[in-house]
Design an enzyme around this catalytic site. Structure first.
Site, PDB file in Angstrom:
ATOM      1  N   HIS A  83       0.840  -1.191   0.000  1.00 38.58           N
ATOM      2  CA  HIS A  83       0.000   0.000   0.000  1.00 38.58           C
ATOM      3  C   HIS A  83       0.880   1.247   0.000  1.00 38.58           C
ATOM      4  O   HIS A  83       1.784   1.361   0.821  1.00 38.58           O
ATOM      5  CB  HIS A  83      -0.880  -0.009   1.255  1.00 38.58           C
ATOM      6  CG  HIS A  83      -2.036   0.932   1.179  1.00 38.58           C
ATOM      7  ND1 HIS A  83      -1.882   2.289   1.265  1.00 38.58           N
ATOM      8  CD2 HIS A  83      -3.353   0.718   0.991  1.00 38.58           C
ATOM      9  CE1 HIS A  83      -3.065   2.861   1.146  1.00 38.58           C
ATOM     10  NE2 HIS A  83      -3.985   1.934   0.977  1.00 38.58           N
ATOM     11  N   TYR A 212      -7.895  10.603   4.631  1.00 37.52           N
ATOM     12  CA  TYR A 212      -7.913  11.526   5.766  1.00 37.52           C
ATOM     13  C   TYR A 212      -8.836  12.674   5.403  1.00 37.52           C
ATOM     14  O   TYR A 212      -8.527  13.441   4.485  1.00 37.52           O
ATOM     15  CB  TYR A 212      -6.511  12.087   6.047  1.00 37.52           C
ATOM     16  CG  TYR A 212      -5.490  11.052   6.479  1.00 37.52           C
ATOM     17  CD1 TYR A 212      -5.605  10.421   7.708  1.00 37.52           C
ATOM     18  CD2 TYR A 212      -4.409  10.734   5.667  1.00 37.52           C
ATOM     19  CE1 TYR A 212      -4.659   9.482   8.125  1.00 37.52           C
ATOM     20  CE2 TYR A 212      -3.458   9.807   6.068  1.00 37.52           C
ATOM     21  CZ  TYR A 212      -3.590   9.185   7.296  1.00 37.52           C
ATOM     22  OH  TYR A 212      -2.661   8.258   7.703  1.00 37.52           O
ATOM     23  N   PRO A 304      -2.279   6.820  17.972  1.00 36.50           N
ATOM     24  CA  PRO A 304      -2.373   6.027  16.752  1.00 36.50           C
ATOM     25  C   PRO A 304      -2.517   6.837  15.455  1.00 36.50           C
ATOM     26  O   PRO A 304      -2.653   6.252  14.396  1.00 36.50           O
ATOM     27  CB  PRO A 304      -3.599   5.136  16.995  1.00 36.50           C
ATOM     28  CG  PRO A 304      -4.377   5.797  18.055  1.00 36.50           C
ATOM     29  CD  PRO A 304      -3.416   6.593  18.877  1.00 36.50           C
ATOM     30  N   LYS A 308       2.284   3.955  14.311  1.00 30.24           N
ATOM     31  CA  LYS A 308       3.680   3.606  14.603  1.00 30.24           C
ATOM     32  C   LYS A 308       3.837   2.508  15.651  1.00 30.24           C
ATOM     33  O   LYS A 308       4.893   1.892  15.749  1.00 30.24           O
ATOM     34  CB  LYS A 308       4.440   4.846  15.109  1.00 30.24           C
ATOM     35  CG  LYS A 308       4.546   5.989  14.128  1.00 30.24           C
ATOM     36  CD  LYS A 308       5.411   5.629  12.958  1.00 30.24           C
ATOM     37  CE  LYS A 308       5.594   6.783  11.985  1.00 30.24           C
ATOM     38  NZ  LYS A 308       5.999   6.336  10.659  1.00 30.24           N
ATOM     39  N   TYR A 399       6.271   8.967   7.229  1.00 30.32           N
ATOM     40  CA  TYR A 399       5.008   8.237   7.297  1.00 30.32           C
ATOM     41  C   TYR A 399       5.263   6.724   7.285  1.00 30.32           C
ATOM     42  O   TYR A 399       4.671   5.977   8.050  1.00 30.32           O
ATOM     43  CB  TYR A 399       4.153   8.654   6.100  1.00 30.32           C
ATOM     44  CG  TYR A 399       2.718   8.207   6.104  1.00 30.32           C
ATOM     45  CD1 TYR A 399       1.876   8.491   7.163  1.00 30.32           C
ATOM     46  CD2 TYR A 399       2.197   7.531   5.002  1.00 30.32           C
ATOM     47  CE1 TYR A 399       0.552   8.104   7.147  1.00 30.32           C
ATOM     48  CE2 TYR A 399       0.865   7.146   4.964  1.00 30.32           C
ATOM     49  CZ  TYR A 399       0.048   7.429   6.042  1.00 30.32           C
ATOM     50  OH  TYR A 399      -1.268   7.046   6.020  1.00 30.32           O
TER      51      TYR A 399
HETATM   52  P1  RFL Z   1       0.187  -5.379  22.967  1.00 30.71           P
HETATM   53  O1  RFL Z   1      -0.146  -5.743  21.565  1.00 30.71           O
HETATM   54  O2  RFL Z   1      -0.771  -4.583  23.756  1.00 30.71           O
HETATM   55  O3  RFL Z   1       0.494  -6.730  23.728  1.00 30.71           O
HETATM   56  C1  RFL Z   1       0.698  -6.741  25.129  1.00 30.71           C
HETATM   57  C2  RFL Z   1       0.291  -8.103  25.649  1.00 30.71           C
HETATM   58  O4  RFL Z   1       0.527  -8.135  27.068  1.00 30.71           O
HETATM   59  C3  RFL Z   1      -0.568  -8.755  27.716  1.00 30.71           C
HETATM   60  N1  RFL Z   1      -0.584  -8.291  29.103  1.00 30.71           N
HETATM   61  C4  RFL Z   1      -0.112  -9.028  30.130  1.00 30.71           C
HETATM   62  N2  RFL Z   1       0.397 -10.266  30.183  1.00 30.71           N
HETATM   63  C5  RFL Z   1       0.816 -10.728  31.389  1.00 30.71           C
HETATM   64  N3  RFL Z   1       0.700  -9.997  32.549  1.00 30.71           N
HETATM   65  C6  RFL Z   1       0.176  -8.749  32.536  1.00 30.71           C
HETATM   66  N4  RFL Z   1       0.089  -8.039  33.663  1.00 30.71           N
HETATM   67  C7  RFL Z   1      -0.255  -8.204  31.283  1.00 30.71           C
HETATM   68  N5  RFL Z   1      -0.790  -7.019  30.899  1.00 30.71           N
HETATM   69  C8  RFL Z   1      -0.977  -7.085  29.578  1.00 30.71           C
HETATM   70  C9  RFL Z   1      -1.780  -8.338  26.891  1.00 30.71           C
HETATM   71  O5  RFL Z   1      -2.880  -9.234  27.068  1.00 30.71           O
HETATM   72  C10 RFL Z   1      -1.193  -8.387  25.472  1.00 30.71           C
HETATM   73  O6  RFL Z   1      -1.369  -9.656  24.883  1.00 30.71           O
HETATM   74  O7  RFL Z   1       1.599  -4.609  23.066  1.00 30.71           O
HETATM   75  P2  RFL Z   1       2.901  -4.640  22.105  1.00 30.71           P
HETATM   76  O8  RFL Z   1       3.369  -6.054  21.862  1.00 30.71           O
HETATM   77  O9  RFL Z   1       3.825  -3.674  22.705  1.00 30.71           O
HETATM   78  O10 RFL Z   1       2.388  -4.110  20.677  1.00 30.71           O
HETATM   79  C11 RFL Z   1       1.955  -2.791  20.547  1.00 30.71           C
HETATM   80  C12 RFL Z   1       0.836  -2.703  19.496  1.00 30.71           C
HETATM   81  O11 RFL Z   1      -0.169  -3.629  19.814  1.00 30.71           O
HETATM   82  C13 RFL Z   1       0.233  -1.274  19.409  1.00 30.71           C
HETATM   83  O12 RFL Z   1       1.250  -0.310  19.500  1.00 30.71           O
HETATM   84  C14 RFL Z   1      -0.516  -1.063  18.082  1.00 30.71           C
HETATM   85  O13 RFL Z   1      -1.672  -1.851  18.031  1.00 30.71           O
HETATM   86  C15 RFL Z   1      -0.864   0.420  17.885  1.00 30.71           C
HETATM   87  N6  RFL Z   1      -1.687   0.638  16.678  1.00 30.71           N
HETATM   88  C16 RFL Z   1      -1.103   0.638  15.430  1.00 30.71           C
HETATM   89  N7  RFL Z   1       0.251   0.453  15.307  1.00 30.71           N
HETATM   90  C17 RFL Z   1       0.811   0.404  14.065  1.00 30.71           C
HETATM   91  O14 RFL Z   1       2.062   0.242  13.984  1.00 30.71           O
HETATM   92  N8  RFL Z   1       0.069   0.499  12.901  1.00 30.71           N
HETATM   93  C18 RFL Z   1      -1.294   0.666  12.937  1.00 30.71           C
HETATM   94  O15 RFL Z   1      -1.938   0.716  11.886  1.00 30.71           O
HETATM   95  C19 RFL Z   1      -1.926   0.779  14.240  1.00 30.71           C
HETATM   96  N9  RFL Z   1      -3.275   0.922  14.349  1.00 30.71           N
HETATM   97  C20 RFL Z   1      -3.071   0.800  16.789  1.00 30.71           C
HETATM   98  C21 RFL Z   1      -3.853   0.941  15.602  1.00 30.71           C
HETATM   99  C22 RFL Z   1      -3.698   0.821  18.044  1.00 30.71           C
HETATM  100  C23 RFL Z   1      -5.062   1.007  18.130  1.00 30.71           C
HETATM  101  N10 RFL Z   1      -5.674   1.064  19.409  1.00 30.71           N
HETATM  102  C24 RFL Z   1      -6.052  -0.117  20.073  1.00 30.71           C
HETATM  103  C25 RFL Z   1      -5.481   2.253  20.154  1.00 30.71           C
HETATM  104  C26 RFL Z   1      -5.219   1.096  15.690  1.00 30.71           C
HETATM  105  C27 RFL Z   1      -5.841   1.138  16.953  1.00 30.71           C
HETATM  106  C28 RFL Z   1      -7.324   1.314  17.040  1.00 30.71           C
END
Ligand code: RFL
Length: 402
Positions: A83, A212, A304, A308, A399
């Site tokens: 993309h 956007y 978000p 990133k 980006y």
């Molecule tokens: P995660 O994915 O939140 O995983 C953390 C894991 O830890 C577990 N956990 C525990 N386990 C044991 N003991 C505890 N006390 C615990 N507390 C929590 C949780 O159950 C989970 O399984 O963190 P990680 O690995 O650091 O990854 C980060 C990403 O998930 C996050 O930054 C992204 O999703 C942000 N984000 C996006 N990032 C991108 O790079 N590209 C995107 O297009 C993008 N779109 C988004 C997004 C985040 C969004 N939200 C939810 C705000 C879109 C949205 C809507």
């Protein structure tokens, strides 16, 4: 369920105890396992929850390179969609940026985060990796010493304890790693004062670009996920309830802000997930506190707006794996000493661009002098992005870059 993924063994030890089975924890687990490091992943949720949690979708070129380097990118090459275009819509018209041909000429790969997590988990288990689902880390103790411990609680309430040489806090913003930081840790926090209603619709993308829309009623966004699912965002009032808007009202508002009457109708479908996201950013400094190391959302949370978070998580996991392998396999602690500094350079770059995107996508909605001033600055910024090749190259580099 095999022994390796049981939720009934809350006691044990490993050289590296990884908290959290998200992109950060599972990338780290795979890299350590491949290097022969003794590690275990402790995850609060069950396996089904981890594999179905829909969040990110846009993977940066560098993320794909990292996963490629370690043989973890097969699924995303098979099912991910390249993309490289975004479209800005304003009340005076629209324009497109083919960012994949600008800047460094890098594209995103659209691949749902839950598919990436499933691939990483499948690979980890196939390689003999240990993981305990439904095992919540409560605290990390003695991180200042050489034998930190993690206190855990299993789903049935039984307490347990894990011993480690190092604890990798990959458990997100509300996890145990952050809660266990010493008072010397610094948390930079910014609330951007803007909220989005984040939506997943059972509908094909409405345009072949990230959309956007900058509208007087607030921001609206469109992002492809798969051929059948599209993510939409609607700027909403702070404190709004996710189900306050009916489906009809959501599609009407999306159509209005995205200029459907002028630019073509949106492809509508059932909205099957909705949440309100308050746009906030934070960074922990430093990322190392003795034997406790932070990565992913536990280390920093970019709002978000610039997609990133998951990309930083994978990048940091690779840097952390390299540092732990140098220390544990080669007796060289220098890379671990540099870990925090190396990550923070990327983190602040991502924060800066994310902050810039927030300023671009939102202007105050009032009619007072202050709102008029910021709305005019925003218009000028958009016009520069529309017309200046230099500005477009800068945009593209940041980006997709990480
Ligand atoms: P995660 O994915 O939140 O995983 C953390 C894991 O830890 C577990 N956990 C525990 N386990 C044991 N003991 C505890 N006390 C615990 N507390 C929590 C949780 O159950 C989970 O399984 O963190 P990680 O690995 O650091 O990854 C980060 C990403 O998930 C996050 O930054 C992204 O999703 C942000 N984000 C996006 N990032 C991108 O790079 N590209 C995107 O297009 C993008 N779109 C988004 C997004 C985040 C969004 N939200 C939810 C705000 C879109 C949205 C809507």
């Amino acid at each position: 369920m095999t022994d390796r993924q049981t939720s009934t063994a809350p006691h044990g030890s490993a050289d590296v105890v990884i908290l959290g089975a998200g992109p950060a924890g599972l990338t780290l687990g795979n890299l350590l396992l491949a290097a022969g490091i003794d590690c275990v992943v402790l995850e609060r949720a069950d396996r089904a929850h981890v594999q179905t949690r829909a969040r990110a979708g846009f993977l940066a070129a560098n993320t794909v390179r990292v996963l490629d380097r370690h043989g973890l990118a097969e699924g995303l090459h098979r099912r991910g969609i390249p993309h490289g275009t975004c479209e800005f819509r304003t009340e005076v018209g629209r324009f497109r940026l083919d960012y994949g041909t600008l800047g460094r000429g890098e594209q995103h790969t659209v691949y749902p985060q839950q598919d990436l997590v499933t691939d990483l988990l499948t690979h980890y288990l196939a390689a003999g990796g240990r993981i305990h689902f439904e095992t919540e880390a409560l605290t990390v103790d003695d991180a200042a010493g050489a034998r930190p411990t993690v206190t855990v609680r299993a789903a049935d309430g039984r307490p347990g304890r894990w011993q480690a040489r190092y604890v990798a806090g990959c458990d997100g913003r509300h996890g145990a790693a952050r809660r266990s930081l010493p008072s010397t840790a610094r948390r930079h926090h910014r609330d951007h004062g803007v909220s989005w209603l984040g939506l997943l619709a059972e509908a094909p993308p409405s345009l072949d670009a990230v959309g956007y829309a900058l509208h007087g009623r607030g921001f609206a966004g469109h992002m492809a996920r798969t051929a059948e699912v599209t993510r939409y965002y609607l700027q909403c009032e702070r404190g709004a309830a996710p189900d306050a808007w009916s489906q009809e009202r959501i599609w009407e508002e999306l159509g209005l802000r995205m200029g459907a009457a002028d630019h073509g109708p949106l492809r509508q479908g059932r909205i099957f997930q909705r949440s309100v996201i308050d746009l906030q950013s934070d960074v922990i400094e430093p990322l190392r506190h003795g034997s406790l190391l932070l990565a992913g959302d536990a280390a920093s949370l970019p709002a978000p707006a610039a997609a990133k978070g998951a990309n930083l998580a994978v990048l940091e996991a690779e840097l952390l794996a390299e540092a732990l392998i140098d220390d544990l396999s080669h007796g060289d602690p220098a890379t671990l000493d540099r870990y925090s500094r190396r990550c923070l350079a990327h983190i602040w770059r991502a924060q800066e661009f994310s902050h810039w995107m927030i300023q671009l996508l939102h202007a105050p909605l009032g009619s007072d002098e202050e709102s008029h001033f910021h709305a005019s600055l925003r218009r000028s910024r958009i016009e520069s992005l529309r017309t200046s090749r230099t500005h477009q190259d800068w945009f593209a580099e940041n980006y997709v870059g990480i």
